[in-house]
Design a protein around this motif. Structure first.
Motif, PDB file in Angstrom:
ATOM      1  N   LEU A 185       0.980  -1.275  -0.038  1.00  0.00           N
ATOM      2  CA  LEU A 185       0.004   0.585   0.187  1.00  0.00           C
ATOM      3  C   LEU A 185       0.619   1.234   0.077  1.00  0.00           C
ATOM      4  N   SER A 186       2.228   1.603   0.281  1.00  0.00           N
ATOM      5  CA  SER A 186       3.042   2.133   1.014  1.00  0.00           C
ATOM      6  C   SER A 186       4.237   2.283   1.019  1.00  0.00           C
ATOM      7  N   GLU A 187       5.399   2.641   0.363  1.00  0.00           N
ATOM      8  CA  GLU A 187       6.631   1.765   0.529  1.00  0.00           C
ATOM      9  C   GLU A 187       7.129   3.165   2.157  1.00  0.00           C
ATOM     10  N   ASP A 188       6.850   4.029   2.441  1.00  0.00           N
ATOM     11  CA  ASP A 188       7.043   4.944   3.440  1.00  0.00           C
ATOM     12  C   ASP A 188       6.997   3.770   4.775  1.00  0.00           C
ATOM     13  N   PRO A 189       8.201   3.980   5.253  1.00  0.00           N
ATOM     14  CA  PRO A 189       8.111   2.968   6.353  1.00  0.00           C
ATOM     15  C   PRO A 189       7.623   4.054   7.631  1.00  0.00           C
ATOM     16  N   VAL A 242       0.073   3.942  10.580  1.00  0.00           N
ATOM     17  CA  VAL A 242      -0.879   4.253  10.378  1.00  0.00           C
ATOM     18  C   VAL A 242      -1.407   3.506   9.653  1.00  0.00           C
ATOM     19  N   LEU A 243      -1.152   2.795   8.421  1.00  0.00           N
ATOM     20  CA  LEU A 243      -2.033   1.914   7.464  1.00  0.00           C
ATOM     21  C   LEU A 243      -2.543   0.837   8.531  1.00  0.00           C
ATOM     22  N   PHE A 244      -1.235   0.017   9.755  1.00  0.00           N
ATOM     23  CA  PHE A 244      -1.508  -1.028  10.525  1.00  0.00           C
ATOM     24  C   PHE A 244      -2.901  -0.974  10.981  1.00  0.00           C
ATOM     25  N   GLY A 245      -2.457   0.188  12.378  1.00  0.00           N
ATOM     26  CA  GLY A 245      -3.893   1.024  12.455  1.00  0.00           C
ATOM     27  C   GLY A 245      -5.091   1.154  12.096  1.00  0.00           C
ATOM     28  N   LEU A 246      -4.966   2.170  10.898  1.00  0.00           N
ATOM     29  CA  LEU A 246      -5.994   1.808   9.941  1.00  0.00           C
ATOM     30  C   LEU A 246      -6.978   0.869   9.584  1.00  0.00           C
ATOM     31  N   PHE A 247      -6.397   0.006   8.562  1.00  0.00           N
ATOM     32  CA  PHE A 247      -6.628  -1.114   8.946  1.00  0.00           C
ATOM     33  C   PHE A 247      -7.511  -2.339   9.846  1.00  0.00           C
ATOM     34  N   LEU A 248      -6.709  -1.915  10.967  1.00  0.00           N
ATOM     35  CA  LEU A 248      -7.037  -3.126  11.777  1.00  0.00           C
ATOM     36  C   LEU A 248      -8.230  -2.680  12.550  1.00  0.00           C
ATOM     37  N   SER A 249      -8.117  -0.723  12.972  1.00  0.00           N
ATOM     38  CA  SER A 249      -9.103   0.047  13.282  1.00  0.00           C
ATOM     39  C   SER A 249     -10.494  -1.134  12.076  1.00  0.00           C
ATOM     40  N   SER A 278     -13.057 -10.816   5.924  1.00  0.00           N
ATOM     41  CA  SER A 278     -11.253 -11.595   6.206  1.00  0.00           C
ATOM     42  C   SER A 278     -10.436 -12.263   5.125  1.00  0.00           C
ATOM     43  N   THR A 279     -11.328 -12.569   4.025  1.00  0.00           N
ATOM     44  CA  THR A 279     -10.024 -13.146   3.399  1.00  0.00           C
ATOM     45  C   THR A 279      -8.943 -12.276   2.409  1.00  0.00           C
ATOM     46  N   THR A 280      -9.278 -11.030   2.294  1.00  0.00           N
ATOM     47  CA  THR A 280      -8.038  -9.915   2.178  1.00  0.00           C
ATOM     48  C   THR A 280      -7.171  -9.125   3.493  1.00  0.00           C
ATOM     49  N   VAL A 281      -7.775  -8.846   4.251  1.00  0.00           N
ATOM     50  CA  VAL A 281      -7.916  -8.061   5.207  1.00  0.00           C
ATOM     51  C   VAL A 281      -6.635  -8.237   6.380  1.00  0.00           C
ATOM     52  N   PRO A 282      -7.045  -9.715   6.700  1.00  0.00           N
ATOM     53  CA  PRO A 282      -5.789  -9.879   7.819  1.00  0.00           C
ATOM     54  C   PRO A 282      -4.265 -10.522   7.124  1.00  0.00           C
ATOM     55  N   ASP A 309       1.142  -8.638   6.380  1.00  0.00           N
ATOM     56  CA  ASP A 309       1.844  -8.372   5.420  1.00  0.00           C
ATOM     57  C   ASP A 309       2.806  -6.960   5.871  1.00  0.00           C
ATOM     58  N   ILE A 310       1.986  -5.929   6.366  1.00  0.00           N
ATOM     59  CA  ILE A 310       1.905  -4.500   7.002  1.00  0.00           C
ATOM     60  C   ILE A 310       3.356  -4.875   8.086  1.00  0.00           C
ATOM     61  N   GLN A 311       3.271  -5.582   9.050  1.00  0.00           N
ATOM     62  CA  GLN A 311       3.071  -5.941  10.371  1.00  0.00           C
ATOM     63  C   GLN A 311       5.144  -6.292   9.737  1.00  0.00           C
ATOM     64  N   THR A 312       5.093  -7.242   8.726  1.00  0.00           N
ATOM     65  CA  THR A 312       6.077  -7.898   9.114  1.00  0.00           C
ATOM     66  C   THR A 312       6.389  -7.935   7.578  1.00  0.00           C
TER      67      THR A 312
END
Length: 323
Positions: free
Chosen positions: A31-35, A40-47, A89-93, A98-101
């Motif tokens: 989604l973004s290469e910016d570290p 932010v993306l992790f928190g947004l999509f988890l929420s 649940s097929t895509t977001v988890p 992937d964002i976290q790792t």
């Protein structure tokens, strides 16, 4: 263990099997290469994922626990909420992990599995919205026969048929994908294994590819949309014949939430399709996919709870019992 598939970069002709290179995974688009954006993306999509699951679970719990909602319309709504939970649940988890790792890899088997479940539950949404349109058609156009026509047996059969048609759609796509021996590239221009992306990467004759896409689209896309449009044309025709404005408003309000969800679902689907076909920027295509796969399932319970007095009353009663 990942399944090894023969695949090469490019689509050469008359290549001997021993000259092929084997791959076992694809690379998804980040989604973004910016570290700095990763947390932010992790928190947004988890929420967003948690809100979607919680909202749809509340709809299911409210319908199952309140005897006032044991009607065909809410039976279909609870199944739609379950399909939405499975759909997101097929895509977001996978995306969150992937964002976290900081990983973009997905195995060949994992990619086909994700594509298969994405199609099952996406098509299930499509089928259930069509069934719900038919339910509203019977309720408004044949109110005196509603309880006879929409009996529990028919409702169960309609949901079962929706699942079987969705399963058939998924299996057709998967069987076609299993025939691919060569791929142009291993990079998928989306954050999940989108069926159209797999078709585009495969070394597959473009004419035959278009035939497959149009045929499947006609059977599993055009027919449900036609059913919804036909149902609502009959509904609007019946509403216009009601003499009083209060009667018209009451009749229309019974299908207002469903109509809003239909517009959101197909509107987001059209945006996602146009974004993947017309946009030359993979990021724009990803944004369109997020609207379709994440935002739509998240908003559905809000639309039904905010616009539906029965659901709000059931949720209040549920809250009182839990407190």
């Amino acid at each position: 263990m990942s399944q090894q598939r023969p695949s090469i970069i490019g689509c050469p002709k008359n290549v001997k099997p021993q000259n092929l290179t084997s791959i076992s995974e694809f690379l998804l688009l980040s989604l973004s290469e910016d570290p700095y954006l990763q947390p932010v993306l992790f928190g947004l999509f988890l929420s967003m994922y948690l809100v979607t699951v919680l909202g749809n679970l509340l709809i299911i719990l409210a319908v199952s626990s309140d005897s006032h909602l044991h009607t065909p319309m809410y039976f279909f709504l609870s199944n739609l909420s379950l399909a939405d939970i499975c759909f997101i649940s097929t895509t977001v988890p996978k995306m969150i992990v992937d964002i976290q790792t900081h990983s973009r890899a997905i195995s060949y088997v994992g990619c086909l599995t994700q594509m298969s479940f994405f199609l099952i539950f996406g098509c299930m949404d499509d089928m259930l919205l069509t069934v719900m349109a038919y339910d509203r058609f019977v309720a408004i156009c044949h109110p005196l026969q509603y309880s006879i026509i929409m009996n529990p047996r028919l409702c169960t059969i309609l949901v079962l048929m929706s699942f079987l048609i969705s399963l058939l759609d998924s299996q057709i796509h998967t069987l076609i994908a299993l025939q691919f021996a060569y791929f142009k590239d291993v990079e998928i221009s989306n954050y999940f294994c989108h069926p159209s992306q797999i078709l585009n990467l495969a070394c597959f004759d473009s004419f035959n590819r278009n035939i497959v896409i149009y045929f499947i689209g006609a059977i599993f896309g055009f027919l449900p949309v036609s059913g919804i449009l036909l149902s609502y044309s009959k509904i609007f025709s019946s509403i216009l014949r009601i003499p009083s404005s209060g009667g018209k408003y009451k009749a229309f309000s019974t299908c207002g939430s469903h109509l809003a969800v239909v517009c959101l679902f197909y509107g987001a689907g059209i945006v996602e399709y146009l974004g993947s076909v017309m946009s030359h920027s993979p990021q724009n295509s990803v944004v369109a996919s997020v609207m379709y796969t994440v935002v739509t399932p998240m908003l559905n319970p809000f639309i039904y709870s905010l616009r539906n007095r029965d659901i709000k009353s059931a949720l209040r009663r549920l809250n009182i019992r839990t407190v």
